[in-house]
Design a protein around this motif. Structure first.
Motif, PDB file in Angstrom:
ATOM      1  N   ALA A 172       4.778  -0.921  15.808  1.00 27.20           N
ATOM      2  CA  ALA A 172       5.273  -0.782  14.445  1.00 27.20           C
ATOM      3  C   ALA A 172       5.864   0.611  14.303  1.00 27.20           C
ATOM      4  O   ALA A 172       5.149   1.615  14.459  1.00 27.20           O
ATOM      5  CB  ALA A 172       4.135  -0.987  13.444  1.00 27.20           C
ATOM      6  N   VAL A 173       7.166   0.682  14.026  1.00 27.91           N
ATOM      7  CA  VAL A 173       7.874   1.957  13.960  1.00 27.91           C
ATOM      8  C   VAL A 173       7.874   2.461  12.521  1.00 27.91           C
ATOM      9  O   VAL A 173       8.318   1.755  11.609  1.00 27.91           O
ATOM     10  CB  VAL A 173       9.318   1.822  14.474  1.00 27.91           C
ATOM     11  N   PHE A 174       7.387   3.681  12.341  1.00 27.82           N
ATOM     12  CA  PHE A 174       7.341   4.297  11.016  1.00 27.82           C
ATOM     13  C   PHE A 174       8.616   5.102  10.760  1.00 27.82           C
ATOM     14  O   PHE A 174       9.163   5.730  11.672  1.00 27.82           O
ATOM     15  CB  PHE A 174       6.141   5.244  10.923  1.00 27.82           C
ATOM     16  N   SER A 175       9.050   5.101   9.509  1.00 26.54           N
ATOM     17  CA  SER A 175      10.148   5.969   9.095  1.00 26.54           C
ATOM     18  C   SER A 175       9.619   7.384   8.894  1.00 26.54           C
ATOM     19  O   SER A 175       8.404   7.629   8.907  1.00 26.54           O
ATOM     20  CB  SER A 175      10.753   5.459   7.788  1.00 26.54           C
ATOM     21  N   ALA A 176      10.556   8.331   8.697  1.00 27.29           N
ATOM     22  CA  ALA A 176      10.165   9.686   8.324  1.00 27.29           C
ATOM     23  C   ALA A 176       9.527   9.665   6.940  1.00 27.29           C
ATOM     24  O   ALA A 176       9.668   8.709   6.183  1.00 27.29           O
ATOM     25  CB  ALA A 176      11.380  10.604   8.350  1.00 27.29           C
ATOM     26  N   ARG A 177       8.817  10.738   6.609  1.00 29.52           N
ATOM     27  CA  ARG A 177       8.141  10.825   5.321  1.00 29.52           C
ATOM     28  C   ARG A 177       9.137  10.812   4.163  1.00 29.52           C
ATOM     29  O   ARG A 177      10.181  11.472   4.274  1.00 29.52           O
ATOM     30  CB  ARG A 177       7.309  12.110   5.277  1.00 29.52           C
ATOM     31  N   PRO A 178       8.817  10.101   3.067  1.00 28.40           N
ATOM     32  CA  PRO A 178       7.621   9.270   2.871  1.00 28.40           C
ATOM     33  C   PRO A 178       7.687   8.015   3.727  1.00 28.40           C
ATOM     34  O   PRO A 178       8.679   7.294   3.731  1.00 28.40           O
ATOM     35  CB  PRO A 178       7.665   8.935   1.378  1.00 28.40           C
ATOM     36  N   GLY A 179       6.643   7.772   4.490  1.00 31.10           N
ATOM     37  CA  GLY A 179       6.668   6.770   5.537  1.00 31.10           C
ATOM     38  C   GLY A 179       6.628   5.338   5.036  1.00 31.10           C
ATOM     39  O   GLY A 179       6.156   5.035   3.943  1.00 31.10           O
ATOM     40  N   ARG A 180       7.122   4.475   5.868  1.00 25.94           N
ATOM     41  CA  ARG A 180       7.003   3.030   5.702  1.00 25.94           C
ATOM     42  C   ARG A 180       7.227   2.424   7.080  1.00 25.94           C
ATOM     43  O   ARG A 180       7.821   3.060   7.962  1.00 25.94           O
ATOM     44  CB  ARG A 180       8.047   2.482   4.728  1.00 25.94           C
ATOM     45  N   ILE A 181       6.749   1.211   7.288  1.00 22.59           N
ATOM     46  CA  ILE A 181       7.019   0.528   8.551  1.00 22.59           C
ATOM     47  C   ILE A 181       8.408  -0.086   8.452  1.00 22.59           C
ATOM     48  O   ILE A 181       8.652  -0.972   7.652  1.00 22.59           O
ATOM     49  CB  ILE A 181       5.951  -0.541   8.831  1.00 22.59           C
ATOM     50  N   GLN A 226       3.329  16.326  -7.178  1.00 25.05           N
ATOM     51  CA  GLN A 226       3.045  15.095  -6.450  1.00 25.05           C
ATOM     52  C   GLN A 226       3.873  15.000  -5.168  1.00 25.05           C
ATOM     53  O   GLN A 226       5.055  15.377  -5.160  1.00 25.05           O
ATOM     54  CB  GLN A 226       3.333  13.875  -7.332  1.00 25.05           C
ATOM     55  N   THR A 227       3.238  14.496  -4.120  1.00 22.83           N
ATOM     56  CA  THR A 227       3.922  14.252  -2.843  1.00 22.83           C
ATOM     57  C   THR A 227       3.696  12.801  -2.444  1.00 22.83           C
ATOM     58  O   THR A 227       2.548  12.377  -2.270  1.00 22.83           O
ATOM     59  CB  THR A 227       3.377  15.173  -1.737  1.00 22.83           C
ATOM     60  N   LEU A 228       4.790  12.071  -2.330  1.00 30.25           N
ATOM     61  CA  LEU A 228       4.701  10.693  -1.868  1.00 30.25           C
ATOM     62  C   LEU A 228       4.632  10.703  -0.342  1.00 30.25           C
ATOM     63  O   LEU A 228       5.595  11.052   0.330  1.00 30.25           O
ATOM     64  CB  LEU A 228       5.922   9.884  -2.340  1.00 30.25           C
ATOM     65  N   ALA A 229       3.464  10.355   0.198  1.00 30.81           N
ATOM     66  CA  ALA A 229       3.259  10.382   1.651  1.00 30.81           C
ATOM     67  C   ALA A 229       3.548   9.033   2.291  1.00 30.81           C
ATOM     68  O   ALA A 229       3.962   8.965   3.448  1.00 30.81           O
ATOM     69  CB  ALA A 229       1.833  10.802   1.969  1.00 30.81           C
ATOM     70  N   LEU A 230       3.326   7.966   1.534  1.00 32.33           N
ATOM     71  CA  LEU A 230       3.460   6.619   2.082  1.00 32.33           C
ATOM     72  C   LEU A 230       4.114   5.727   1.039  1.00 32.33           C
ATOM     73  O   LEU A 230       3.600   5.572  -0.068  1.00 32.33           O
ATOM     74  CB  LEU A 230       2.075   6.078   2.466  1.00 32.33           C
ATOM     75  N   GLN A 231       5.280   5.183   1.388  1.00 33.74           N
ATOM     76  CA  GLN A 231       5.956   4.243   0.506  1.00 33.74           C
ATOM     77  C   GLN A 231       5.197   2.910   0.504  1.00 33.74           C
ATOM     78  O   GLN A 231       4.454   2.612   1.439  1.00 33.74           O
ATOM     79  CB  GLN A 231       7.384   4.004   0.981  1.00 33.74           C
ATOM     80  N   PRO A 232       5.424   2.077  -0.550  1.00 34.12           N
ATOM     81  CA  PRO A 232       4.784   0.759  -0.549  1.00 34.12           C
ATOM     82  C   PRO A 232       5.055   0.002   0.743  1.00 34.12           C
ATOM     83  O   PRO A 232       6.209  -0.192   1.132  1.00 34.12           O
ATOM     84  CB  PRO A 232       5.419   0.072  -1.758  1.00 34.12           C
ATOM     85  N   THR A 233       3.992  -0.364   1.428  1.00 32.53           N
ATOM     86  CA  THR A 233       4.078  -0.914   2.782  1.00 32.53           C
ATOM     87  C   THR A 233       3.350  -2.245   2.865  1.00 32.53           C
ATOM     88  O   THR A 233       2.232  -2.382   2.375  1.00 32.53           O
ATOM     89  CB  THR A 233       3.447   0.080   3.791  1.00 32.53           C
ATOM     90  N   ASP A 234       4.011  -3.205   3.498  1.00 32.93           N
ATOM     91  CA  ASP A 234       3.405  -4.503   3.789  1.00 32.93           C
ATOM     92  C   ASP A 234       3.335  -4.671   5.302  1.00 32.93           C
ATOM     93  O   ASP A 234       4.311  -4.389   6.008  1.00 32.93           O
ATOM     94  CB  ASP A 234       4.232  -5.649   3.196  1.00 32.93           C
ATOM     95  N   VAL A 288       0.839  -1.200   0.000  1.00 33.10           N
ATOM     96  CA  VAL A 288       0.000   0.000   0.000  1.00 33.10           C
ATOM     97  C   VAL A 288       0.874   1.250   0.000  1.00 33.10           C
ATOM     98  O   VAL A 288       1.759   1.407   0.852  1.00 33.10           O
ATOM     99  CB  VAL A 288      -0.937  -0.002   1.221  1.00 33.10           C
ATOM    100  N   SER A 289       0.633   2.142  -0.950  1.00 33.08           N
ATOM    101  CA  SER A 289       1.310   3.437  -0.989  1.00 33.08           C
ATOM    102  C   SER A 289       0.274   4.526  -1.243  1.00 33.08           C
ATOM    103  O   SER A 289      -0.859   4.246  -1.663  1.00 33.08           O
ATOM    104  CB  SER A 289       2.380   3.473  -2.092  1.00 33.08           C
ATOM    105  N   ARG A 290       0.697   5.769  -0.992  1.00 36.07           N
ATOM    106  CA  ARG A 290      -0.230   6.900  -1.245  1.00 36.07           C
ATOM    107  C   ARG A 290       0.558   8.105  -1.724  1.00 36.07           C
ATOM    108  O   ARG A 290       1.496   8.572  -1.056  1.00 36.07           O
ATOM    109  CB  ARG A 290      -1.004   7.259   0.025  1.00 36.07           C
ATOM    110  N   THR A 291       0.188   8.597  -2.898  1.00 38.65           N
ATOM    111  CA  THR A 291       0.757   9.812  -3.462  1.00 38.65           C
ATOM    112  C   THR A 291      -0.356  10.838  -3.597  1.00 38.65           C
ATOM    113  O   THR A 291      -1.423  10.548  -4.144  1.00 38.65           O
ATOM    114  CB  THR A 291       1.384   9.541  -4.844  1.00 38.65           C
ATOM    115  N   PHE A 292      -0.110  12.048  -3.073  1.00 38.67           N
ATOM    116  CA  PHE A 292      -1.086  13.130  -3.183  1.00 38.67           C
ATOM    117  C   PHE A 292      -0.681  14.068  -4.313  1.00 38.67           C
ATOM    118  O   PHE A 292       0.507  14.351  -4.512  1.00 38.67           O
ATOM    119  CB  PHE A 292      -1.169  13.908  -1.866  1.00 38.67           C
ATOM    120  N   VAL A 293      -1.671  14.548  -5.042  1.00 42.92           N
ATOM    121  CA  VAL A 293      -1.442  15.474  -6.146  1.00 42.92           C
ATOM    122  C   VAL A 293      -2.055  16.819  -5.787  1.00 42.92           C
ATOM    123  O   VAL A 293      -3.248  16.891  -5.441  1.00 42.92           O
ATOM    124  CB  VAL A 293      -2.071  14.937  -7.449  1.00 42.92           C
ATOM    125  N   ASN A 294      -1.237  17.895  -5.841  1.00 39.14           N
ATOM    126  CA  ASN A 294      -1.760  19.213  -5.504  1.00 39.14           C
ATOM    127  C   ASN A 294      -2.427  19.853  -6.726  1.00 39.14           C
ATOM    128  O   ASN A 294      -2.327  19.329  -7.845  1.00 39.14           O
ATOM    129  CB  ASN A 294      -0.645  20.106  -4.928  1.00 39.14           C
TER     130      ASN A 294
END
Length: 259
Positions: free
Chosen positions: A207-216, A20-28, A9-15
């Motif tokens: 579950a520890v998240f990284s800095a943005r763009p986040g991932r576990i 584009q801003t990648l908020a969440l890297q592909p995460t499992d 799961v990833s999430r990119t926001f478009v202004n």
């Protein structure tokens, strides 16, 4: 099978200008039945974005979320959500707020009353059933939100920094209240926080998240026995785990600052 399966799961926001801003890297990530997992990370790292995707309130750019093998495509009664802000209907009483989802599902008035009475008592609001939200403290409003979520009997309870706006004393009481409810009901819980003490005290796994763009980036088991009491926060084992997590979050915050 895991209760909850988060797959790439990833999430990119478009202004509005097309940036584009990648908020969440592909995460499992996998969450087992009856597990209590806290998601811990620096502010703005994508924790809440991931929770909103699990809740069906946002759509992933890539990947998918499965709950009991069924893909999440929108909000559903099997997922109960509690936000940091007090998302109660101000024109409804506490009892009416708790009964709202039950009424929408077509439950009988007697069934609504029975379930709402049970959970209102469970969160310590007996006697306040006919009050309106504005007549209650922040902690009492959040108790109502938790009672409303639990009354719908969700498969998984999702909480997005639910105690973040509360004073420290009320926050500790609410942590113990929610943990006591979980110890009795063993609902599957996914709980977002940026508070390290809270993350450890509440969870079976952090579950520890990284800095943005986040991932576990890492998960850490919390082996303190149940039932838990806030005094475990003074134990050497708690301090050791807190030091490990503090260093993890510090490293991510420094990495973010460098960029």
């Amino acid at each position: 099978m895991s209760a909850l399966s988060i797959q790439q799961v990833s999430r990119t926001f478009v202004n509005p200008r097309g940036g584009q801003t990648l908020a969440l890297q592909p995460t499992d990530f996998e969450v087992a039945d009856n597990d209590f997992v806290t998601i811990l990370g620096p502010s703005g790292c994508g924790k809440s974005t991931l929770l909103r995707i699990v809740a069906g309130l946002d759509t992933p750019t890539t990947g998918r979320v499965l709950l009991d093998g069924q893909e999440v495509t929108g909000p559903g009664a099997e997922r109960g959500m509690v936000f940091q802000s007090y998302t109660l209907f101000p024109w409804l009483t506490i009892e009416q707020n708790v009964r709202f989802g039950l009424r929408e599902r077509g439950m009988s008035a007697a069934g609504q009353r029975e379930r709402s009475d049970f959970f209102i008592q469970r969160v310590g609001l007996r006697g306040f059933e006919h009050h309106f939200p504005k007549q209650l403290s922040g902690g009492m409003q959040q108790r109502t939100a938790i009672a409303r979520a639990l009354a719908n009997d969700p498969k998984i309870l999702l909480l997005d920094e639910p105690f973040g706006a509360l004073d420290n004393q009320t926050r500790v009481l609410m942590q113990e209240l929610l943990l006591g409810i979980w110890e009795a009901s063993r609902k599957t819980v996914l709980f977002v926080t940026h508070d390290i003490d809270e993350a450890i005290f509440m969870a079976n796994r952090v579950a520890v998240f990284s800095a943005r763009p986040g991932r576990i980036k890492r998960t850490i088991d919390v082996d303190f026995p149940h039932p838990r009491h806030y005094t475990i926060k003074t134990s050497p084992a708690f301090s050791e785990l807190k030091a490990v997590l503090t260093e993890e979050i510090r490293a991510e915050a420094m990495a973010c600052a460098e960029h």
